[in-house]
Motif scaffolding. Structure first.
Motif, PDB file in Angstrom:
ATOM      1  N   ARG A  28       0.852  -1.185   0.000  1.00 45.31           N
ATOM      2  CA  ARG A  28       0.000   0.000   0.000  1.00 45.31           C
ATOM      3  C   ARG A  28       0.893   1.243   0.000  1.00 45.31           C
ATOM      4  NH1 ARG A  28      -5.256  -1.304   0.145  1.00 45.31           N
ATOM      5  NH2 ARG A  28      -5.684  -3.310   1.044  1.00 45.31           N
ATOM      6  N   PHE A  29       0.375   2.310  -0.575  1.00 45.37           N
ATOM      7  CA  PHE A  29       1.120   3.550  -0.656  1.00 45.37           C
ATOM      8  C   PHE A  29       0.140   4.713  -0.689  1.00 45.37           C
ATOM      9  CE2 PHE A  29       0.363   1.839  -4.821  1.00 45.37           C
ATOM     10  CZ  PHE A  29      -0.165   2.909  -5.519  1.00 45.37           C
ATOM     11  N   THR A  30       0.663   5.919  -0.441  1.00 49.38           N
ATOM     12  CA  THR A  30      -0.154   7.120  -0.542  1.00 49.38           C
ATOM     13  C   THR A  30       0.225   7.850  -1.820  1.00 49.38           C
ATOM     14  OG1 THR A  30       1.455   8.344   0.762  1.00 49.38           O
ATOM     15  CG2 THR A  30      -0.421   7.405   1.954  1.00 49.38           C
ATOM     16  N   VAL A  31      -0.683   8.684  -2.286  1.00 49.26           N
ATOM     17  CA  VAL A  31      -0.446   9.480  -3.489  1.00 49.26           C
ATOM     18  C   VAL A  31      -0.728  10.939  -3.158  1.00 49.26           C
ATOM     19  CG1 VAL A  31      -1.065   9.853  -5.913  1.00 49.26           C
ATOM     20  CG2 VAL A  31      -1.148   7.545  -4.947  1.00 49.26           C
ATOM     21  N   THR A  32       0.177  11.812  -3.591  1.00 49.90           N
ATOM     22  CA  THR A  32      -0.020  13.241  -3.412  1.00 49.90           C
ATOM     23  C   THR A  32       0.037  13.945  -4.761  1.00 49.90           C
ATOM     24  OG1 THR A  32       2.332  13.758  -3.140  1.00 49.90           O
ATOM     25  CG2 THR A  32       1.091  13.199  -1.139  1.00 49.90           C
ATOM     26  N   ASN A  65      -7.732  11.761  -2.140  1.00 47.93           N
ATOM     27  CA  ASN A  65      -8.739  10.919  -1.503  1.00 47.93           C
ATOM     28  C   ASN A  65      -8.930   9.679  -2.362  1.00 47.93           C
ATOM     29  OD1 ASN A  65      -9.270  12.721   0.614  1.00 47.93           O
ATOM     30  ND2 ASN A  65     -10.701  13.875  -0.647  1.00 47.93           N
ATOM     31  N   LYS A  66      -9.514   8.658  -1.796  1.00 47.92           N
ATOM     32  CA  LYS A  66      -9.746   7.413  -2.525  1.00 47.92           C
ATOM     33  C   LYS A  66     -10.547   7.699  -3.794  1.00 47.92           C
ATOM     34  CE  LYS A  66     -11.531   2.753  -1.988  1.00 47.92           C
ATOM     35  NZ  LYS A  66     -12.107   1.779  -1.078  1.00 47.92           N
ATOM     36  N   GLY A  67     -10.035   7.244  -4.933  1.00 50.26           N
ATOM     37  CA  GLY A  67     -10.713   7.389  -6.212  1.00 50.26           C
ATOM     38  C   GLY A  67     -10.602   8.768  -6.838  1.00 50.26           C
ATOM     39  N   GLU A  68      -9.858   9.675  -6.231  1.00 45.77           N
ATOM     40  CA  GLU A  68      -9.756  11.050  -6.726  1.00 45.77           C
ATOM     41  C   GLU A  68      -8.646  11.161  -7.772  1.00 45.77           C
ATOM     42  OE1 GLU A  68     -10.165  15.303  -4.472  1.00 45.77           O
ATOM     43  OE2 GLU A  68      -8.712  13.888  -3.644  1.00 45.77           O
ATOM     44  N   HIS A  69      -8.891  11.907  -8.814  1.00 42.34           N
ATOM     45  CA  HIS A  69      -7.904  12.178  -9.852  1.00 42.34           C
ATOM     46  C   HIS A  69      -6.882  13.179  -9.301  1.00 42.34           C
ATOM     47  CE1 HIS A  69      -6.244  13.904 -13.543  1.00 42.34           C
ATOM     48  NE2 HIS A  69      -6.583  12.769 -14.113  1.00 42.34           N
TER      49      HIS A  69
END
Length: 157
Positions: A28-32, A65-69
């Motif tokens: 798992r990872f985060t996206v900014t 956020n989850k599912g956000e472009h």
């Protein structure tokens, strides 16, 4: 032979099962999403952040956020944090930070409106000439700004 058997089993699994099994093996990872925002005078917009660990000054942006472009997240973050919208948005590059398990997507844009802190996370929003960036701005943030300038030169902008 074993590979063929496993392949046959895999191909016959329902799609939902295959996706779940793949996710088990994926980290798992985060996206900014972040932005290098310039004005008509070629100054760059930087924010003084309350929670930034390495230095207080940095480029605007935030977590998806989850599912956000990524571009949608960037626009949301800028409205929430400093009350501006964007125009001339151009995706520049993405990079991974394995140690933080994070993917960062960078854009170049122009601000619409006057940036003013609207969130407890932001102390100040200021425009800086490229030759007078704040001393507290990290080397990494400086490199990202230079990289954004280089990408613009290559694309003829």
């Amino acid at each position: 032979m074993l590979t063929e058997l496993l392949g046959a089993i895999w191909r016959n699994l329902p799609g939902g099962w295959r996706r779940r099994l793949v996710r088990i093996g994926q980290r798992r990872f985060t996206v900014t999403a972040g932005a290098i925002i310039f004005d008509d005078e070629q100054r760059v917009l930087l924010l003084e952040h309350v929670f930034r660990p390495d230095s207080s000054w940095g480029m605007p942006g935030g977590f998806l956020n989850k599912g956000e472009h990524p571009e949608t997240a960037l626009r949301r973050e800028l409205r929430e944090e400093i009350g501006v919208d964007l125009e001339d948005v151009e995706m520049l590059f993405a990079r991974t930070l394995p140690q933080q398990r994070q993917v960062e997507v960078y854009f170049r844009a122009r601000a619409i409106g006057i940036p003013e802190p609207r969130s407890f996370e932001i102390r100040k929003a200021e425009w800086f000439p490229l030759d007078r960036l704040p001393a507290q701005l990290s080397k990494d943030q400086r490199r990202l700004i230079q990289r954004a300038l280089g990408v613009g030169e290559k694309s003829g902008r």
